[in-house]
Design an enzyme around this catalytic site. Sequence first.
Site, PDB file in Angstrom:
ATOM      1  N   ASP A  30       0.863  -1.177   0.000  1.00  0.00           N
ATOM      2  CA  ASP A  30       0.000   0.000   0.000  1.00  0.00           C
ATOM      3  C   ASP A  30       0.903   1.232   0.000  1.00  0.00           C
ATOM      4  OD1 ASP A  30      -1.781  -2.079   0.490  1.00  0.00           O
ATOM      5  OD2 ASP A  30      -3.055  -0.862   1.799  1.00  0.00           O
ATOM      6  N   LYS A  33      -6.900   3.198  -3.478  1.00  0.00           N
ATOM      7  CA  LYS A  33      -7.328   3.182  -2.076  1.00  0.00           C
ATOM      8  C   LYS A  33      -7.544   4.615  -1.632  1.00  0.00           C
ATOM      9  CE  LYS A  33      -5.325   1.868   2.419  1.00  0.00           C
ATOM     10  NZ  LYS A  33      -4.223   1.156   3.087  1.00  0.00           N
ATOM     11  N   LYS A  85     -10.248   0.031  -2.707  1.00  0.00           N
ATOM     12  CA  LYS A  85     -10.168  -0.173  -1.251  1.00  0.00           C
ATOM     13  C   LYS A  85     -10.460   1.114  -0.507  1.00  0.00           C
ATOM     14  CE  LYS A  85      -6.989  -1.437   2.494  1.00  0.00           C
ATOM     15  NZ  LYS A  85      -5.646  -1.906   2.868  1.00  0.00           N
TER      16      LYS A  85
END
Lengths: 298, 280
Positions: free
Chosen positions: A135, A198, A234
């Site tokens: 991430d 995300k 996400k």
Amino acid sequence: MTTSPPVDQLGIEERIARLGSRTIKKESKLEALKLALSMIDLTTLDSKDTPGKVRQLCAKAIRPYEAMPDLPSVAAVCVYPNLVRVAKKALQTMAPGCRINVAAVATAFPSGMSSLKFRLEETRWAVQEGADEIDMVISRGKFLAGEHEAVADEIRAVKEACGEAHLKVILETGELGTLDNVRLASDLAIDAGADFIKTSTGKIQPAATLPVTLVMLQAIRDHYYRTGKRVGMKPAGGIATAKLALQYLVVVKETLGQAWLQPDLFRFGASALANDILRQLVKERTGVYQSLDYFTKD
Amino acid sequence: MRNYGIYVDGKFNRTESGRYFQFRAAQGDWAANLCNSSRKDFRDAVTAARGAFAKWSSAAPAARGQLLYQVAEALEGRKAQLSEELQHQGLTAAAAEAEVQASVNRLIYYAGWADKFQQVFSSVNPVASSHYNFSVLEPVGVVSILAPEESPLVGLVSAIAPVIVGGNSCVVLASSSRPLCAVTLGEVLQSAGLPAGVVNILTGFRSELLGQFTSHMDVNGVLYCGEAAEELKTVRENAALNVKRVSHSPRADSSAEEAQGPYAILSFQEVKTTWHPIAT
């Protein structure tokens, strides 16, 4: 140079407002709750995290609630890079062959304020330690200053450093200001090779919101229409209740369709959400409202 | 016609269920609408009570007492309205006034106990080893209260005051035949500055909500006022789910002096015993 269509802010807000007036009940609710549980990236990103806490989190990831062994495992465990090895080992020891991934936040998370060299180094290290997913955060400063190509180049470089590992690109939408910026950043990240986009680090308020998520989902949809490639989504941070999670699933289904309703393409970044889902599931089973006292904290 | 709300988390709302029932005055054609609360209203109220518990239970006991004095003062200020409502519910003017006065006195009584009941009930215990051994009291948590059906104000106050003065938060189901003063008491609590969520007051029907009030796993104690054997059985069975403390208050003259006492506070306290080694 990436260009993005303008976002109809009022339209987005109206559509999200309508979600609040819908409810999902009974069997559909049960199925949706289990699906949501299986999509969670069970996350611990505190500076005070210890190997013990991460091991405990892994146990919860494998079997979220001891008394209901039929429940699905979560999708991944999300930790800082220095705890990846601990998480990986814990998962392999406790549930050999399980499909739970280990995700590591990297690239000087959560600010991203470091040299590119260092951020790439950190990414490679996290992958070496065993991370299945990375991430990363984008450089919001550069993005807001209009250096969009530089941001895209950085994402490409990190993607390369990831190798086999999946890349999730955190836009930190709470700092981007407008929905138009969110859309532009989404398109940038997708074009630069993100496997997932995300919303947030969870360290900045506001974190994930439904309008922001909808805009990002539209970017994913348009990319799919253009190229046939499916990018994952996400939302992370601030999704603490099962009810809210179900609203996210509805938006996903309405915008992208059934194909995205699986952990490979949709995740929740959350720590408190799992317990609320469990509470609802146990309530559905026993008919009695539950207390957090009876669920493990980590 | 007046519409009464329910008091949850420091605010007056309507029931999420959209259901209402009508109250008709004992005499004359006065009537009011009241919320017929649902189990979701109860669940929300428990969430509010749980949220308020940490701060309320750790507040200085004297501060809790001070707040109860303020509630007593505010209640006295609303004497006219409460007395009118009591008359709608069938009391004579004199009896209504006496009931309000008794309620004020009851609050003052428990306010006084706020920082004293610990001395009475805590102890240093004799043990045969070189330890100090203390037993101290701690509030149990969230208490659900099924308020007395017959005594709409002094009975209600006598149920709530000892629970909250001991540091608990609570969710109350008001009398369904005499619900008016319960909502007004909510207004009194709000104007007296009681923190939001410490007391939550619902109106509705015991037959519908008894199961929820006694089975919710985030409720730590139940105060049942009444004498229906069947209901009491349900209370005890459901309470066993997570071992809630149950206190049973049978029908009695709530305004009598015998109806008050520190044991009502003790009913919703846990005893924590600590062994502390003595350095030799």
